[in-house]
Design a protein around this motif. Structure first.
Motif, PDB file in Angstrom:
ATOM      1  N   THR A  13     -18.078 -20.849 132.443  1.00 22.21           N
ATOM      2  CA  THR A  13     -16.793 -20.265 132.040  1.00 22.21           C
ATOM      3  C   THR A  13     -15.619 -20.842 132.821  1.00 22.21           C
ATOM      4  N   PHE A  14     -14.451 -20.779 132.207  1.00 26.23           N
ATOM      5  CA  PHE A  14     -13.212 -21.139 132.901  1.00 26.23           C
ATOM      6  C   PHE A  14     -12.561 -19.886 133.507  1.00 26.23           C
ATOM      7  N   SER A  15     -13.236 -18.723 133.392  1.00 24.04           N
ATOM      8  CA  SER A  15     -12.629 -17.456 133.835  1.00 24.04           C
ATOM      9  C   SER A  15     -12.737 -17.220 135.335  1.00 24.04           C
ATOM     10  N   LYS A  16     -13.686 -17.878 135.981  1.00 26.22           N
ATOM     11  CA  LYS A  16     -13.957 -17.531 137.381  1.00 26.22           C
ATOM     12  C   LYS A  16     -13.295 -18.548 138.308  1.00 26.22           C
ATOM     13  N   ILE A  17     -14.022 -19.589 138.744  1.00 25.42           N
ATOM     14  CA  ILE A  17     -13.415 -20.479 139.746  1.00 25.42           C
ATOM     15  C   ILE A  17     -12.190 -21.216 139.179  1.00 25.42           C
ATOM     16  N   PRO A  77      -8.642 -15.352 143.239  1.00 25.69           N
ATOM     17  CA  PRO A  77      -7.414 -14.815 143.852  1.00 25.69           C
ATOM     18  C   PRO A  77      -6.348 -15.886 144.092  1.00 25.69           C
ATOM     19  N   LEU A  78      -6.744 -17.167 144.045  1.00 27.09           N
ATOM     20  CA  LEU A  78      -5.747 -18.237 144.219  1.00 27.09           C
ATOM     21  C   LEU A  78      -4.951 -18.476 142.946  1.00 27.09           C
ATOM     22  N   GLY A  79      -5.392 -17.866 141.852  1.00 28.08           N
ATOM     23  CA  GLY A  79      -4.700 -18.081 140.578  1.00 28.08           C
ATOM     24  C   GLY A  79      -5.219 -19.344 139.909  1.00 28.08           C
ATOM     25  N   PRO A  80      -4.564 -19.712 138.781  1.00 28.28           N
ATOM     26  CA  PRO A  80      -4.997 -20.934 138.101  1.00 28.28           C
ATOM     27  C   PRO A  80      -4.457 -22.179 138.794  1.00 28.28           C
ATOM     28  N   GLY A 136      -9.966 -19.951 137.301  1.00 24.96           N
ATOM     29  CA  GLY A 136      -8.833 -19.024 137.312  1.00 24.96           C
ATOM     30  C   GLY A 136      -8.123 -18.855 135.970  1.00 24.96           C
ATOM     31  N   LEU A 137      -8.866 -18.983 134.857  1.00 25.92           N
ATOM     32  CA  LEU A 137      -8.216 -18.874 133.539  1.00 25.92           C
ATOM     33  C   LEU A 137      -8.744 -17.693 132.721  1.00 25.92           C
ATOM     34  N   ALA A 138      -9.128 -16.611 133.395  1.00 26.98           N
ATOM     35  CA  ALA A 138      -9.761 -15.473 132.697  1.00 26.98           C
ATOM     36  C   ALA A 138      -8.913 -14.960 131.532  1.00 26.98           C
TER      37      ALA A 138
END
Ligand SMILES: Cc1ncc(COP(=O)(O)O)c(C=O)c1O
Length: 358
Positions: free
Chosen positions: A220-224, A41-44, A226-228
């Motif tokens: 993954t880079f999608s979760k913490i 939720p903080l974004g990338p 923030g690059l989903a």
């Protein structure tokens, strides 16, 4: 009409959620909060955004299929050889690549259930059989999973933490499981949420990789990070396994922008630390509120909580939707809710309260 094999026509296509803008238009609501896909939720990281923007002008060129600089950065960070890393278009693609590399029609893969829906989908697409071992107290039943392995089993999937329960398997039980698993089986340990884990007894999959076992660790880079939306994840494994998987990899499977953003995101340790801190604090807030409401939940080590609101999940989902809070039904009686920013979590709790008092 040309027909695919039966195991493909029997599949159900993945049903994507509607874009938030579309939902808002349909329901006549504004400022909805999306707590449905376990995003950060903080974004990338701002640094990742800058790196992405800087590389935009070069997108007339194909990306570096070998992800040279990202591989270098990640191998340093993880202390592994460059030849041990494979990148994917999200870790989703790596699941599929592992299946394509090591399974043939008729092979078996063992997994816990419920767990990440992509494992059985990917297995079925390739004409293989998924053996589903029920969770025990919402956690992978590693003993039963080891027992489910047969001569036909090529892969065992372990989601640690598991989605949709947020539970983990600890070191001791995982070590025992690895002793029971034949050495010719590939153990895929999906650690998409591992950066959020706070339990000091969390299983150490890298240890087994260092010991020479056939382990494929997915992150993954999608979760913490923030690059989903950029679609990039990685696998760490033995060089020989990485070399085989690379044979089935599409040459340009990760984009220039994703690679550049991922390098910057790796360096921005502060953003990762802040994201974890927020998640840990908000998890406590949500536990407190759910306890007060008498709503049962599964304590989580990830960035989402599985809970049992005491009414049919679809009804709760729809009622929350009308209040502009988007969650995900996980079963008939449970919903999975991503831990958001504090204000978003308050909106969710307020929504739940108003449903409960109706
Ligand atoms: C357990 C698990 N593994 C993998 C993924 C896939 O993430 P991505 O393909 O975005 O890297 C997810 C995403 O929700 C997940 O929950």
């Amino acid at each position: 009409m040309i027909k695919p094999p039966e195991y493909v026509s029997a599949l159900k296509a993945y049903v994507p959620g509607k874009p938030v803008e579309e939902l808002e238009r349909e329901l006549g609501i504004k400022d909805s909060v999306k707590l449905a896909s376990n995003e950060n939720p903080l974004g990338p990281s701002k640094k990742a955004l800058e790196a992405a923007a800087k590389n935009l002008a070069g997108v007339n060129r194909y990306p570096d299929g070998g992800a040279y600089y990202l591989t270098e950065a990640l191998s340093k960070k993880l202390g592994v050889e460059k030849g041990q890393i494979v990148f994917g278009n999200g870790s989703n693609e790596l699941i599929d690549m592992a299946v394509r590399t090591f399974l043939k029609p008729g092979s078996e893969a063992v997994m816990a259930w419920p767990s990440f829906v992509i494992y059985p989908m990917s297995i079925q697409v390739h004409g293989c059989h998924g053996i589903r071992v029920p969770l025990l107290d919402f956690r992978h039943d590693l003993r039963k999973m080891a027992e489910a392995v047969t001569k036909r089993t090529k892969i065992v999937f372990i989601a640690n933490p598991n989605n949709p329960t947020g539970t983990i398997n600890r070191r001791e039980e995982f070590d025992r499981f690895m002793e029971e698993i034949p050495h010719n089986v590939l153990v895929v340990v999906d650690e998409a949420y591992f950066e959020y884990v706070t339990d000091p007894k969390y299983a150490d999959s890298m240890k087994h990789l260092r010991a020479g076992r056939n382990v494929l660790i997915l992150r993954t880079f999608s979760k913490i990070y923030g690059l989903a939306g950029l679609r990039i994840g990685y696998a760490v494994t033995k060089p020989g396994i990485a070399a085989e998987i690379n044979k089935v990899r599409n040459p340009f499977n990760t984009s220039t922008i994703a690679q550049a953003a991922a390098i910057a995101a790796l360096e921005d340790e502060e953003h990762v630390a802040n994201s974890k801190k927020l998640n840990t604090a908000e998890r406590q807030y949500l536990y407190g509120e759910l306890d007060a409401l008498g709503i049962k939940y599964v304590p989580t080590e990830a960035n989402f909580i599985l809970m049992f609101p005491g009414a049919p999940a679809v009804e709760v989902y729809e009622a929350l939707l009308r209040k502009g809070v988007i969650v995900r039904p996980a079963s008939e009686d449970s919903i999975r809710v991503t831990i958001g920013l504090h204000d978003e979590n308050v909106r969710f709790i307020e929504g739940l309260k108003s449903i409960a008092t109706k």
